[in-house]
Design a protein around this motif. Structure first.
Motif, PDB file in Angstrom:
ATOM      1  N   GLY A 149     -25.461  12.946 -20.215  1.00 16.28           N
ATOM      2  CA  GLY A 149     -26.231  13.807 -21.102  1.00 16.28           C
ATOM      3  C   GLY A 149     -25.465  15.061 -21.462  1.00 16.28           C
ATOM      4  N   LEU A 150     -26.179  16.105 -21.822  1.00 20.00           N
ATOM      5  CA  LEU A 150     -25.595  17.383 -22.216  1.00 20.00           C
ATOM      6  C   LEU A 150     -25.449  18.271 -20.986  1.00 20.00           C
ATOM      7  CD1 LEU A 150     -24.687  19.526 -24.285  1.00 20.00           C
ATOM      8  CD2 LEU A 150     -27.121  20.073 -24.641  1.00 20.00           C
ATOM      9  N   HIS A 151     -24.221  18.679 -20.685  1.00 14.12           N
ATOM     10  CA  HIS A 151     -23.958  19.518 -19.515  1.00 14.12           C
ATOM     11  C   HIS A 151     -24.054  20.997 -19.881  1.00 14.12           C
ATOM     12  CE1 HIS A 151     -22.493  16.355 -16.691  1.00 14.12           C
ATOM     13  NE2 HIS A 151     -22.343  15.712 -17.840  1.00 14.12           N
ATOM     14  N   VAL A 152     -24.845  21.693 -19.098  1.00  9.68           N
ATOM     15  CA  VAL A 152     -25.072  23.127 -19.286  1.00  9.68           C
ATOM     16  C   VAL A 152     -24.300  23.866 -18.209  1.00  9.68           C
ATOM     17  CG1 VAL A 152     -26.837  24.927 -19.304  1.00  9.68           C
ATOM     18  CG2 VAL A 152     -27.349  22.673 -20.262  1.00  9.68           C
ATOM     19  N   GLN A 153     -23.775  25.047 -18.543  1.00 10.05           N
ATOM     20  CA  GLN A 153     -22.953  25.773 -17.584  1.00 10.05           C
ATOM     21  C   GLN A 153     -23.692  26.904 -16.863  1.00 10.05           C
ATOM     22  OE1 GLN A 153     -21.473  24.820 -20.841  1.00 10.05           O
ATOM     23  NE2 GLN A 153     -21.129  23.088 -19.475  1.00 10.05           N
ATOM     24  N   GLN A 154     -24.823  27.319 -17.383  1.00 11.94           N
ATOM     25  CA  GLN A 154     -25.510  28.452 -16.759  1.00 11.94           C
ATOM     26  C   GLN A 154     -27.004  28.377 -17.021  1.00 11.94           C
ATOM     27  OE1 GLN A 154     -25.797  32.489 -18.581  1.00 11.94           O
ATOM     28  NE2 GLN A 154     -24.318  33.090 -17.031  1.00 11.94           N
ATOM     29  N   GLY A 155     -27.791  28.785 -16.036  1.00 13.95           N
ATOM     30  CA  GLY A 155     -29.231  28.897 -16.208  1.00 13.95           C
ATOM     31  C   GLY A 155     -29.706  30.254 -15.722  1.00 13.95           C
ATOM     32  N   THR A 156     -30.684  30.821 -16.410  1.00  8.15           N
ATOM     33  CA  THR A 156     -31.214  32.138 -16.042  1.00  8.15           C
ATOM     34  C   THR A 156     -32.717  32.156 -16.251  1.00  8.15           C
ATOM     35  OG1 THR A 156     -29.157  33.183 -16.802  1.00  8.15           O
ATOM     36  CG2 THR A 156     -31.041  34.624 -16.432  1.00  8.15           C
TER      37      THR A 156
ATOM     38  N   PHE B  16     -30.246  41.010 -23.410  1.00  7.56           N
ATOM     39  CA  PHE B  16     -29.556  41.749 -24.467  1.00  7.56           C
ATOM     40  C   PHE B  16     -28.041  41.810 -24.267  1.00  7.56           C
ATOM     41  CE2 PHE B  16     -30.100  45.073 -21.386  1.00  7.56           C
ATOM     42  CZ  PHE B  16     -29.104  46.011 -21.615  1.00  7.56           C
ATOM     43  N   GLY B  17     -27.501  40.905 -23.468  1.00  4.33           N
ATOM     44  CA  GLY B  17     -26.060  40.784 -23.388  1.00  4.33           C
ATOM     45  C   GLY B  17     -25.403  41.680 -22.377  1.00  4.33           C
ATOM     46  N   ALA B  18     -26.119  42.067 -21.322  1.00  2.00           N
ATOM     47  CA  ALA B  18     -25.536  42.945 -20.309  1.00  2.00           C
ATOM     48  C   ALA B  18     -25.772  42.422 -18.909  1.00  2.00           C
ATOM     49  CB  ALA B  18     -26.121  44.354 -20.433  1.00  2.00           C
ATOM     50  N   GLY B  19     -25.998  41.133 -18.786  1.00  5.36           N
ATOM     51  CA  GLY B  19     -26.185  40.543 -17.470  1.00  5.36           C
ATOM     52  C   GLY B  19     -26.023  39.042 -17.545  1.00  5.36           C
ATOM     53  N   ASP B  20     -25.324  38.458 -16.565  1.00  2.42           N
ATOM     54  CA  ASP B  20     -25.061  37.022 -16.556  1.00  2.42           C
ATOM     55  C   ASP B  20     -24.434  36.560 -17.867  1.00  2.42           C
ATOM     56  OD1 ASP B  20     -25.734  36.432 -13.997  1.00  2.42           O
ATOM     57  OD2 ASP B  20     -27.791  35.831 -14.429  1.00  2.42           O
ATOM     58  N   THR B  21     -23.449  37.306 -18.350  1.00  4.15           N
ATOM     59  CA  THR B  21     -22.763  36.921 -19.582  1.00  4.15           C
ATOM     60  C   THR B  21     -22.009  35.619 -19.357  1.00  4.15           C
ATOM     61  OG1 THR B  21     -22.508  39.237 -20.180  1.00  4.15           O
ATOM     62  CG2 THR B  21     -21.093  37.656 -21.308  1.00  4.15           C
ATOM     63  N   PRO B  22     -22.268  34.594 -20.159  1.00  4.85           N
ATOM     64  CA  PRO B  22     -21.577  33.313 -19.954  1.00  4.85           C
ATOM     65  C   PRO B  22     -20.097  33.408 -20.337  1.00  4.85           C
ATOM     66  CG  PRO B  22     -23.494  33.100 -21.418  1.00  4.85           C
ATOM     67  CD  PRO B  22     -23.202  34.543 -21.274  1.00  4.85           C
ATOM     68  N   ALA B  23     -19.317  32.447 -19.893  1.00  2.08           N
ATOM     69  CA  ALA B  23     -17.918  32.362 -20.290  1.00  2.08           C
ATOM     70  C   ALA B  23     -17.808  31.906 -21.734  1.00  2.08           C
ATOM     71  CB  ALA B  23     -17.173  31.388 -19.376  1.00  2.08           C
ATOM     72  N   ASN B  24     -16.647  32.161 -22.321  1.00  3.56           N
ATOM     73  CA  ASN B  24     -16.375  31.676 -23.663  1.00  3.56           C
ATOM     74  C   ASN B  24     -16.539  30.160 -23.727  1.00  3.56           C
ATOM     75  OD1 ASN B  24     -15.172  31.978 -26.410  1.00  3.56           O
ATOM     76  ND2 ASN B  24     -13.578  30.688 -25.495  1.00  3.56           N
ATOM     77  N   ASN B  25     -17.099  29.688 -24.830  1.00  6.98           N
ATOM     78  CA  ASN B  25     -17.284  28.257 -25.080  1.00  6.98           C
ATOM     79  C   ASN B  25     -18.127  27.571 -24.006  1.00  6.98           C
ATOM     80  OD1 ASN B  25     -17.000  25.884 -26.592  1.00  6.98           O
ATOM     81  ND2 ASN B  25     -15.260  25.207 -25.350  1.00  6.98           N
ATOM     82  N   THR B  26     -19.169  28.269 -23.556  1.00  8.13           N
ATOM     83  CA  THR B  26     -20.103  27.655 -22.621  1.00  8.13           C
ATOM     84  C   THR B  26     -21.512  27.705 -23.201  1.00  8.13           C
ATOM     85  OG1 THR B  26     -20.391  29.755 -21.432  1.00  8.13           O
ATOM     86  CG2 THR B  26     -18.744  28.213 -20.576  1.00  8.13           C
ATOM     87  N   LEU B  27     -22.376  26.909 -22.594  1.00 12.86           N
ATOM     88  CA  LEU B  27     -23.775  26.822 -23.011  1.00 12.86           C
ATOM     89  C   LEU B  27     -24.660  27.283 -21.861  1.00 12.86           C
ATOM     90  CD1 LEU B  27     -26.059  25.900 -24.949  1.00 12.86           C
ATOM     91  CD2 LEU B  27     -25.822  23.611 -23.960  1.00 12.86           C
ATOM     92  N   ALA B  28     -25.536  28.243 -22.139  1.00  7.78           N
ATOM     93  CA  ALA B  28     -26.478  28.738 -21.143  1.00  7.78           C
ATOM     94  C   ALA B  28     -27.893  28.400 -21.582  1.00  7.78           C
ATOM     95  CB  ALA B  28     -26.327  30.249 -20.977  1.00  7.78           C
ATOM     96  N   ILE B  29     -28.762  28.154 -20.613  1.00  8.74           N
ATOM     97  CA  ILE B  29     -30.193  27.972 -20.884  1.00  8.74           C
ATOM     98  C   ILE B  29     -30.932  29.091 -20.174  1.00  8.74           C
ATOM     99  CG2 ILE B  29     -30.152  25.504 -21.367  1.00  8.74           C
ATOM    100  CD1 ILE B  29     -30.902  24.982 -18.457  1.00  8.74           C
ATOM    101  N   ARG B  30     -31.878  29.707 -20.883  1.00  3.03           N
ATOM    102  CA  ARG B  30     -32.514  30.900 -20.334  1.00  3.03           C
ATOM    103  C   ARG B  30     -34.011  30.922 -20.621  1.00  3.03           C
ATOM    104  NH1 ARG B  30     -28.287  35.899 -21.528  1.00  3.03           N
ATOM    105  NH2 ARG B  30     -26.629  35.061 -20.229  1.00  3.03           N
ATOM    106  N   HIS B  31     -34.766  31.316 -19.617  1.00  5.76           N
ATOM    107  CA  HIS B  31     -36.150  31.698 -19.871  1.00  5.76           C
ATOM    108  C   HIS B  31     -36.148  33.213 -20.001  1.00  5.76           C
ATOM    109  CE1 HIS B  31     -40.703  30.960 -19.048  1.00  5.76           C
ATOM    110  NE2 HIS B  31     -40.499  31.893 -19.983  1.00  5.76           N
ATOM    111  N   THR B  32     -35.715  33.671 -21.183  1.00  2.84           N
ATOM    112  CA  THR B  32     -35.742  35.081 -21.563  1.00  2.84           C
ATOM    113  C   THR B  32     -36.306  35.134 -22.977  1.00  2.84           C
ATOM    114  OG1 THR B  32     -33.447  34.967 -22.356  1.00  2.84           O
ATOM    115  CG2 THR B  32     -33.782  35.688 -20.074  1.00  2.84           C
ATOM    116  N   THR B  33     -36.134  36.252 -23.658  1.00  2.00           N
ATOM    117  CA  THR B  33     -36.842  36.414 -24.923  1.00  2.00           C
ATOM    118  C   THR B  33     -36.041  36.037 -26.148  1.00  2.00           C
ATOM    119  OG1 THR B  33     -36.171  38.737 -24.962  1.00  2.00           O
ATOM    120  CG2 THR B  33     -38.349  38.231 -24.054  1.00  2.00           C
ATOM    121  N   ARG B  34     -34.699  36.190 -26.102  1.00  2.00           N
ATOM    122  CA  ARG B  34     -33.917  36.024 -27.334  1.00  2.00           C
ATOM    123  C   ARG B  34     -32.621  35.276 -27.074  1.00  2.00           C
ATOM    124  NH1 ARG B  34     -35.337  41.737 -29.654  1.00  2.00           N
ATOM    125  NH2 ARG B  34     -37.161  41.138 -30.857  1.00  2.00           N
ATOM    126  N   ASN B  35     -32.113  34.647 -28.143  1.00  2.00           N
ATOM    127  CA  ASN B  35     -30.820  33.980 -28.065  1.00  2.00           C
ATOM    128  C   ASN B  35     -29.989  34.248 -29.314  1.00  2.00           C
ATOM    129  OD1 ASN B  35     -32.506  32.430 -29.713  1.00  2.00           O
ATOM    130  ND2 ASN B  35     -31.582  30.487 -29.110  1.00  2.00           N
TER     131      ASN B  35
END
Length: 760
Positions: A358-365, A434-453
């Protein structure tokens, strides 16, 4: 019926349970058997009663609202206090909560963050406010737990200010609107339309609040169905969810571009407030037996399935099953969009993350006011009990939304279960949003239960070749993905949901750490200034005529506030107006700041009494329009053109940064949100709009003669004369949507600070 249905035209809600489209009936009878008109029945909405209860104008169609409480976080409260101080503030007249939850983990800028935090505490002491220190709570969780209640209205300088599920109409606005409240002024707005969000059925056990929110956002955002309107949640489906669950749906209403939200209340609302020691704040709220709504979104909760909002907006919505069944086509579209954003091919390789599994994700928050709620974290812990996140690329971080939530999760063993599975547990923090915590690496995919992407919200810097992607999902599906080693997985594949023990709220951490000085201002307590905290520069009143130089021309369908002024580490300079302004449009149009400074230099020369030599041919051209044009009566300033700016954050810096660089106006097709347009006016810029396509390029000028007199007289239509290569190249029809008397005067005075100084 599909899960979400939009009605055309208005509807009547009868007895809280029957939706009757206006088009299908001439009129509806109330309980007394009398026919009621739409205007009468509008008064039957919950929102109408709350708004009129806070309206001081005496005119039900034009509100002048005074709020019950205010709230800000550490990206905005320094600027607000500084603006109010410059405008004559003596003490906070209503409860004002200053939370420290946005830059509490940033290390950029040396002592800047802690300096601002000390300023916030000193302001709470000096003016009589409430100060929530770092790591104690995110702004909206604190307000839910300690401040929101039935029938109240709260104003916050954060776009996700939403407490509708507790019976509070809350609005997120730029800092200028909070300054007005601190000075005893009002929030002026035409009475908004109200849209019924009619909920029926009950969510499946594997469906969470983010799934419901994303389904609604996907249906209403693009068509603007609820833009600048109030979303009123009614229907029997409301009571199928706990209040903690409803809070998770409610906070995401901001992503629809609505103005505010409100829910009918019930016994569970009452219990939530009682459990938080505030039983007296409960108020039973229901629509009248006949209520009229300007539209209706009908949601069958039982038909919603686990959802995902793919990059780069919360409205880019699919079911997880739909995505997994069409990975190649859907991900190819996302990659194409990423290339458009970054300006280069191959900026993001999502298809390379797909294999037979399937689709591999690199980060979850799981974090913040949307994801870090008690119920979400408990459910995630149950899904991961006895399992492993794996030792590969995938990593999971969980941020409980407040210390009381964190403490109870510890007591109940949920934190232990998450840590045993390999999740990292952090304190209350808004950084991932807002881009100041758990910043993913370049060319990675993160999944988040937060407000914005949005782009940049996850830390990407497309102009520097750094590009990552964030998708929004519910905590349940994020936990299911973590349990599957980072392969994108729907929560529907697990059978562990719904066993959520009662939350035991303990306010001890608030009692021991939160400074509560409301109604106890101590003038002798000094404000504590760090070296980065600077006063606002002086700003001129609006000139008789204006000469606008086009310093940026953005033709994207929507321009977010994060593109106008980036979030993330740049916000560390938030308390230094000129320092922060250096980042204006830096990730969307890096040439803008230099262009604006060049224009500002022309204005500096003009203020010294001479027409800038470089603009001799431009002044010659404008004298063919108005022969009397000269240095003493033509103000020169910069201008940004964008088709639809202002989606997203309430941060006033999106406008103030333009202004301190010499900005005089925006020209747009439309404004994405009321709050951004308000920010433009509060900082003394003219909110021009035009149906014409822009017949100018960066470097050209737009001359608007007689603008001061026209605005003062209430005129709404203007003519812009396009100057190119020293000649008048054509005209452009401009207009300004209705402004209040005070808004016009603020623009005439040059900014809200000047307006208040002049009043004094």
């Amino acid at each position: 019926m599909e899960a979400v249905k939009l009605y055309e035209g208005g509807v009547y809600l009868v007895d809280g349970s029957m939706v009757v489209p206006e088009a299908e009936t001439g009129a509806v009878k109330n309980a007394m058997g009398r026919e009621v008109t739409p205007d009468e029945a509008r008064r039957g909405t919950i929102a109408y009663g709350i708004m009129q209860g806070h309206n001081t104008s005496g005119d039900e169609k034009n509100l002048k609202v005074k709020f019950d409480a205010l709230t800000s976080h550490d990206i905005t409260y320094v600027g607000i206090v500084q603006t109010a101080k410059a405008s004559g503030l003596e003490k906070f007249p209503i409860p004002y909560v200053l939370t420290t939850c946005h830059n509490s983990l940033c290390a950029v800028g040396g002592t800047i963050n802690e300096d601002d935090h000390l300023f916030g505490l000193s302001a709470a002491k000096h003016y009589g406010g409430i100060y929530v220190p770092p790591h104690i709570a995110v702004i909206h969780q604190y307000m839910r737990e300690m401040m929101a209640g039935g029938g109240k209205m709260i104003l916050g300088s954060d776009s996700h200010t939403r407490y509708g599920a507790l019976g509070t109409m809350a609005i997120g606005e730029g800092g200028g609107e909070l300054v007005k409240q601190l000075l005893g002024q009002t929030y002026d707005v035409a009475t908004p339309e109200v849209i019924a969000i009619y909920l029926e059925g009950a969510p499946a056990p594997f469906v969470g609040p983010q799934d419901i929110a994303l389904a609604i956002i996907g249906a209403v955002f693009e068509c603007g169905y609820v833009k600048n309107k109030v979303m009123e949640f009614v229907g029997p489906g409301v009571s199928s969810m706990t209040t903690d669950f409803r809070n998770g749906v409610d906070v995401m209403t901001t992503e629809t571009t609505c103005l505010s939200s409100i829910w009918r209340t019930d016994e569970d609302t009452k219990k939530f407030l009682a459990d938080h020691g505030r039983a007296d704040d409960f108020k039973q709220l229901d629509p009248a037996d006949v209520a009229y709504y300007d539209g209706c979104v009908r949601v069958d909760l039982s038909k919603i399935r686990p959802m995902i909002a793919l990059p780069f907006h919360p409205s880019n919505v699919y079911t997880i099953d739909e995505l997994n069944a069409n990975l190649t086509d859907i991900l190819a579209d996302v990659e194409k969009h990423a290339d458009e954003i970054s300006g280069r091919a191959g900026s993001l390789d999502l298809l390379g993350k797909v294999d037979s599994a399937g689709l591999h994700v690199q980060q979850g928050t799981i974090a913040g006011c949307a994801g870090g709620n008690y119920t979400n974290v408990i459910e995630a812990a149950h899904a991961l009990r006895g399992k492993s996140c794996g030792a590969g690329e995938f990593a999971l971080s969980v941020y409980p939304s407040s210390q009381p939530v964190f403490a109870d999760l510890v007591k109940k063993g949920a934190i232990y279960d998450l840590m045993q599975a390999g999740a990292i547990i952090r304190t209350a923090f808004c950084g991932p949003c807002f881009g100041a915590g758990d910043t993913p690496a370049n060319n990675t995919l993160a999944i988040r239960h937060t407000t914005r992407n949005f782009p940049n919200r996850e830390g990407s810097k497309p102009g520097n070749g750094q590009m990552s992607a964030v998708a929004l999902m519910d905590a349940r599906s994020i936990a299911a993905t973590a349990a599957n080693g980072g392969v994108l997985t729907s929560a529907e594949t697990l059978d562990c949901w719904g066993d959520v023990p009662e939350h035991d709220f303990d306010p001890s951490s608030y009692e021991h750490r939160v400074f509560n000085g409301f109604a106890a201002a101590k003038e002798e307590e000094p404000l504590v200034y760090g070296p980065n905290i600077k006063d606002w520069p002086e700003m001129e009143p609006l000139g008789e005529n204006i000469l606008l130089q086009v310093c940026s021309k953005i033709l994207d369908p929507v321009t977010t506030t994060d593109e106008l002024i980036p979030s993330g580490e740049t916000s560390s300079f938030r308390s230094n107006p000129l320092g922060l302004a250096e980042f204006t449009l830096s990730r969307r149009d890096p040439a803008y700041v230099g262009n604006a400074k060049k224009t500002a230099a022309y204005e500096s020369a003009r203020l010294e009494g001479a027409e800038p030599a470089e603009l001799a041919d431009v002044f010659a051209a404008i004298r063919t329009v108005t022969p009397e044009a000269a240095a003493e009566n033509v103000e020169i300033g910069s201008m940004v053109y964008a088709i639809k700016p202002g989606d997203g954050s309430a941060r006033e810096q999106a406008a103030s940064c333009q202004r301190v660089l010499g900005g005089l106006a925006n020209i747009t097709k439309q404004y994405a949100t009321k709050r951004y347009r308000s920010n433009v006016m509060n900082w003394g810029m003219i909110p021009f709009q035009s149906e014409d396509d822009p017949a100018f390029e960066v470097g050209d000028f737009v001359y608007v003669p007689g603008v001061r007199e026209a605005i003062a007289s209430g005129a709404t239509e203007f003519t812009g004369h396009v100057i190119r290569d020293g000649k008048v190249a054509g005209t452009m029809a401009l207009y300004v949507a209705p402004m209040t008397d005070n808004e016009r005067q603020i623009v005439l005075d040059g900014c809200l600070i000047n307006f208040n100084r002049n009043k004094r």
